[in-house]
Design a protein around this motif. Sequence first.
Motif, PDB file in Angstrom:
ATOM      1  N   LYS A 245       0.833  -1.202   0.000  1.00  0.00           N
ATOM      2  CA  LYS A 245       0.000   0.000   0.000  1.00  0.00           C
ATOM      3  C   LYS A 245       0.867   1.250   0.000  1.00  0.00           C
ATOM      4  N   LYS A 246       1.932   1.241   0.810  1.00  0.00           N
ATOM      5  CA  LYS A 246       2.858   2.373   0.849  1.00  0.00           C
ATOM      6  C   LYS A 246       3.562   2.548  -0.498  1.00  0.00           C
ATOM      7  N   LEU A 247       3.913   1.419  -1.125  1.00  0.00           N
ATOM      8  CA  LEU A 247       4.557   1.485  -2.433  1.00  0.00           C
ATOM      9  C   LEU A 247       3.630   2.124  -3.463  1.00  0.00           C
ATOM     10  N   PHE A 248       2.371   1.714  -3.479  1.00  0.00           N
ATOM     11  CA  PHE A 248       1.416   2.253  -4.450  1.00  0.00           C
ATOM     12  C   PHE A 248       1.178   3.743  -4.225  1.00  0.00           C
ATOM     13  N   VAL A 249       1.161   4.157  -2.958  1.00  0.00           N
ATOM     14  CA  VAL A 249       1.007   5.579  -2.640  1.00  0.00           C
ATOM     15  C   VAL A 249       2.182   6.372  -3.215  1.00  0.00           C
ATOM     16  N   SER A 250       3.393   5.872  -2.994  1.00  0.00           N
ATOM     17  CA  SER A 250       4.589   6.559  -3.474  1.00  0.00           C
ATOM     18  C   SER A 250       4.642   6.574  -5.001  1.00  0.00           C
ATOM     19  N   ILE A 251       4.293   5.453  -5.627  1.00  0.00           N
ATOM     20  CA  ILE A 251       4.283   5.361  -7.092  1.00  0.00           C
ATOM     21  C   ILE A 251       3.269   6.335  -7.679  1.00  0.00           C
ATOM     22  N   LYS A 252       2.099   6.426  -7.063  1.00  0.00           N
ATOM     23  CA  LYS A 252       1.064   7.355  -7.533  1.00  0.00           C
ATOM     24  C   LYS A 252       1.555   8.789  -7.477  1.00  0.00           C
ATOM     25  N   LEU A 253       2.242   9.145  -6.402  1.00  0.00           N
ATOM     26  CA  LEU A 253       2.759  10.501  -6.256  1.00  0.00           C
ATOM     27  C   LEU A 253       3.805  10.800  -7.329  1.00  0.00           C
ATOM     28  N   ARG A 254       4.729   9.872  -7.546  1.00  0.00           N
ATOM     29  CA  ARG A 254       5.787  10.100  -8.522  1.00  0.00           C
ATOM     30  C   ARG A 254       5.230  10.182  -9.945  1.00  0.00           C
ATOM     31  N   LEU A 255       4.255   9.341 -10.248  1.00  0.00           N
ATOM     32  CA  LEU A 255       3.640   9.395 -11.575  1.00  0.00           C
ATOM     33  C   LEU A 255       2.892  10.700 -11.790  1.00  0.00           C
ATOM     34  N   SER A 256       2.298  11.228 -10.723  1.00  0.00           N
ATOM     35  CA  SER A 256       1.605  12.516 -10.829  1.00  0.00           C
ATOM     36  C   SER A 256       2.584  13.646 -11.144  1.00  0.00           C
ATOM     37  N   ILE A 257       3.721  13.650 -10.431  1.00  0.00           N
ATOM     38  CA  ILE A 257       4.727  14.687 -10.672  1.00  0.00           C
ATOM     39  C   ILE A 257       5.242  14.602 -12.107  1.00  0.00           C
ATOM     40  N   ILE A 258       5.592  13.399 -12.541  1.00  0.00           N
ATOM     41  CA  ILE A 258       6.113  13.209 -13.895  1.00  0.00           C
ATOM     42  C   ILE A 258       5.076  13.631 -14.937  1.00  0.00           C
ATOM     43  N   SER A 259       3.821  13.215 -14.729  1.00  0.00           N
ATOM     44  CA  SER A 259       2.759  13.514 -15.696  1.00  0.00           C
ATOM     45  C   SER A 259       2.528  15.014 -15.825  1.00  0.00           C
ATOM     46  N   PHE A 260       2.437  15.713 -14.684  1.00  0.00           N
ATOM     47  CA  PHE A 260       2.162  17.144 -14.755  1.00  0.00           C
ATOM     48  C   PHE A 260       3.375  17.930 -15.242  1.00  0.00           C
ATOM     49  N   PHE A 261       4.588  17.423 -15.000  1.00  0.00           N
ATOM     50  CA  PHE A 261       5.778  18.043 -15.575  1.00  0.00           C
ATOM     51  C   PHE A 261       5.702  17.975 -17.100  1.00  0.00           C
ATOM     52  N   PHE A 262       5.322  16.816 -17.616  1.00  0.00           N
ATOM     53  CA  PHE A 262       5.181  16.652 -19.059  1.00  0.00           C
ATOM     54  C   PHE A 262       4.050  17.520 -19.606  1.00  0.00           C
ATOM     55  N   ILE A 263       2.934  17.574 -18.897  1.00  0.00           N
ATOM     56  CA  ILE A 263       1.803  18.395 -19.344  1.00  0.00           C
ATOM     57  C   ILE A 263       2.221  19.862 -19.421  1.00  0.00           C
ATOM     58  N   GLY A 264       2.918  20.337 -18.373  1.00  0.00           N
ATOM     59  CA  GLY A 264       3.417  21.712 -18.392  1.00  0.00           C
ATOM     60  C   GLY A 264       4.339  21.953 -19.566  1.00  0.00           C
ATOM     61  N   GLY A 265       5.221  20.999 -19.846  1.00  0.00           N
ATOM     62  CA  GLY A 265       6.139  21.131 -20.969  1.00  0.00           C
ATOM     63  C   GLY A 265       5.415  21.152 -22.304  1.00  0.00           C
ATOM     64  N   ILE A 266       4.407  20.291 -22.447  1.00  0.00           N
ATOM     65  CA  ILE A 266       3.639  20.245 -23.698  1.00  0.00           C
ATOM     66  C   ILE A 266       2.866  21.540 -23.912  1.00  0.00           C
ATOM     67  N   VAL A 267       2.225  22.029 -22.846  1.00  0.00           N
ATOM     68  CA  VAL A 267       1.493  23.298 -22.932  1.00  0.00           C
ATOM     69  C   VAL A 267       2.441  24.431 -23.339  1.00  0.00           C
ATOM     70  N   SER A 268       3.613  24.466 -22.723  1.00  0.00           N
ATOM     71  CA  SER A 268       4.606  25.490 -23.039  1.00  0.00           C
ATOM     72  C   SER A 268       5.059  25.385 -24.489  1.00  0.00           C
ATOM     73  N   GLY A 269       5.313  24.160 -24.940  1.00  0.00           N
ATOM     74  CA  GLY A 269       5.761  23.966 -26.313  1.00  0.00           C
ATOM     75  C   GLY A 269       4.716  24.377 -27.334  1.00  0.00           C
ATOM     76  N   ILE A 270       3.454  24.084 -27.041  1.00  0.00           N
ATOM     77  CA  ILE A 270       2.370  24.417 -27.969  1.00  0.00           C
ATOM     78  C   ILE A 270       2.187  25.932 -28.087  1.00  0.00           C
ATOM     79  N   PHE A 271       2.193  26.604 -26.935  1.00  0.00           N
ATOM     80  CA  PHE A 271       1.855  28.030 -26.938  1.00  0.00           C
ATOM     81  C   PHE A 271       3.059  28.957 -27.095  1.00  0.00           C
ATOM     82  N   TYR A 272       4.276  28.417 -26.938  1.00  0.00           N
ATOM     83  CA  TYR A 272       5.451  29.292 -27.035  1.00  0.00           C
ATOM     84  C   TYR A 272       5.567  29.920 -28.423  1.00  0.00           C
ATOM     85  N   SER A 273       5.249  29.174 -29.465  1.00  0.00           N
ATOM     86  CA  SER A 273       5.382  29.712 -30.821  1.00  0.00           C
ATOM     87  C   SER A 273       4.438  30.887 -31.061  1.00  0.00           C
ATOM     88  N   HIS A 274       3.358  30.966 -30.290  1.00  0.00           N
ATOM     89  CA  HIS A 274       2.403  32.058 -30.438  1.00  0.00           C
ATOM     90  C   HIS A 274       2.631  33.171 -29.411  1.00  0.00           C
TER      91      HIS A 274
END
Length: 247
Positions: free
Chosen positions: A176-205
């Motif tokens: 259970k502790k492992l799944f909690v930690s994995i969920k947190l790390r996946l959230s950080i990685i996912s939102f880091f990528f989302i932020g990067g994608i948003v930045s890449g899309i809108f930077y040209s404009h």
Amino acid sequence: MFKHQGNKRNLRHNLKIASLLSFVAGLVNVAGFLAVQKLTTNVTGHFAFFVDEIFKLDFRQGFIYFLYIFFFFLGSFFSSLIVESLLRRNEKYSYVIPTAIESAILFAVAVFGTRLMADSPNVLAYILLFAMGLQNSLVTKISNATVRTTHLTGLFTDLGIELSQLFFYHEKLYRKKLFVSIKLRLSIISFFFIGGIVSGIFYSHLGLSVLLIGVAALLLGLFYNWIRFNIFLLERKYGRPLQHKNK
């Protein structure tokens, strides 16, 4: 999200702050790279370039790479200094001031950064590295080193370790502790990528004005936390159950 610190925090608190700040870091990472072709959310690569320039006896360029590292460190130091000072005076503002400073820095870069990008690209990199050092120190302090948001190397390392442990550890509580930690790390990685994608899309404009999205995210986070804090105070004042205490 912000006001709970150390052992007072739970997974939901960490998920909220991790999602918000990793999104901002991903946004800054891509915007900074597209603007000045430099990494502006971590210093690992800069250290390698610093050593390389020293060995080539190009001390001027080496000093520039040293300053990249130094300004990230300076942001971290400054953030911790503010948090520790405010914890001894008024705890509820300990997170507000560093986050507000980061918002102000990103706003200034969004508005005035184009001129810096043309005239002093290194200064622009120093400013963004300072802001990310400030953010990383703040979230590390708040979460008791559970959450880090400005770079992914350690996250992928820890994620790989924890996923491998699922094959060997079958005790219910430990898994259970492992799944909690994995969920947190996946959230950080996912939102880091989302932020990067948003930045890449809108930077040209939008160019560096894309950082205004990060400013808006930080301010919304502060506003959300202000609302939650005032709800808590009202519930305590009128003696109703504190339904939102652990949210």
